[in-house]
Design a protein around this motif. Sequence first.
Motif, mmCIF file in Angstrom:
data_model
loop_
_atom_site.group_PDB
_atom_site.id
_atom_site.type_symbol
_atom_site.label_atom_id
_atom_site.label_comp_id
_atom_site.label_asym_id
_atom_site.label_seq_id
_atom_site.Cartn_x
_atom_site.Cartn_y
_atom_site.Cartn_z
ATOM 1 N N LEU A 178 0.833 -1.203 0.000
ATOM 2 C CA LEU A 178 0.000 0.000 0.000
ATOM 3 C C LEU A 178 0.867 1.252 0.000
ATOM 4 N N GLY A 179 0.371 2.292 -0.640
ATOM 5 C CA GLY A 179 1.113 3.540 -0.708
ATOM 6 C C GLY A 179 0.941 4.376 0.549
ATOM 7 N N ILE A 180 1.586 5.526 0.552
ATOM 8 C CA ILE A 180 1.478 6.462 1.674
ATOM 9 C C ILE A 180 0.084 7.088 1.640
ATOM 10 N N ARG A 181 -0.563 7.122 2.777
ATOM 11 C CA ARG A 181 -1.947 7.583 2.815
ATOM 12 C C ARG A 181 -2.038 9.027 3.303
ATOM 13 N N THR A 182 -3.105 9.665 2.871
ATOM 14 C CA THR A 182 -3.492 10.951 3.421
ATOM 15 C C THR A 182 -4.874 10.791 4.052
ATOM 16 N N GLU A 183 -5.192 11.674 4.981
ATOM 17 C CA GLU A 183 -6.478 11.613 5.667
ATOM 18 C C GLU A 183 -7.278 12.873 5.352
ATOM 19 N N VAL A 184 -8.469 12.668 4.834
ATOM 20 C CA VAL A 184 -9.385 13.782 4.561
ATOM 21 C C VAL A 184 -10.396 13.814 5.700
ATOM 22 N N LYS A 185 -10.420 14.898 6.462
ATOM 23 C CA LYS A 185 -11.123 14.955 7.742
ATOM 24 C C LYS A 185 -12.513 15.581 7.639
#
Length: 311
Positions: free
Chosen positions: A263-270
Amino acid sequence: MAASSVAASELLNNMKKHILHPKLSSVVRGIITRSCRHYSQAQPRAKSAPEQLVGVVGLEIHSQIHSNTKLFSGSSVRFSAPPNSLVSFFDASLPGTLPVLNRRCVEAAVMTGLALNCTINKKSLFDRKHYFYADLPAGYQITQLRRPIAVDGMLTYSLLGGEKRNQVMRKKVHIKQIQLEQDSGKSLHDDIRSQTLIDLNRAGVGLMELVMEPDMSCGEEAAAAVRELQLILQALGTCQGNMSEGQLRVDANVSVHRPDDPLGIRTEVKNINSVRFLARAIDYEIQRQIDVLQRGGKVLNETRAYDSKSG
């Protein structure tokens, strides 16, 4: 010999006329042609070019428990009450105040866990999670990280698929855990006067946080899963699920990778408070990460927000 060949040809013609309906034969030919064409296109691409990047989506859903009082205090829970009118001494974190667990909140979490095929832990623990926010008076949140109330669940949801999007497809997403925790207060930003006002009416309200594994691949799947969960919570009566009043808020963890790769690096959309905006935010973030990687850049592990006005 000639007579037998003539009889055989007549028999074959009769079979074509009476057994194979013209429309049916054309449908069968169409299916075979499409599947072969798809296969012939897929083969060279697998050999000559790397597989395309695909999205990976996991969700953290904060659902406000339908209860008359807060998680650890006797303060009432009511939307649109005057600011700071529903705040107990414990909610304001005054010295010497102690929490008293709300039985209704525990029962609601257990009911939700059972409905989602979770294993209910006979013993669960609360933890402190430290935040330094102005709308969190204690400086920490009481939550469940190490031993939540329910684990290992499953949610089945439906969405339209197929070439013409007329086929109902059923999919599943694993639920890692359901945990009880406090909500924070609300910060009201006044840009004209350059100040921030604090409303603690929401501070201490009971939440169920449902953590979904990254089993989804696009915004449409995530939106369908949230809709299904919303219906279940409303049917149980454990959460009213009114997203416009903040009773159901979603954080989306988004990454991209090639199939069979890590899996790639994740971002979080809040803090997404609309199913429609959730689908848009996830699809936008997936495309943004793909564009970054195709330009040779790196995706950062960061927290982002979705602006519904600009899309």
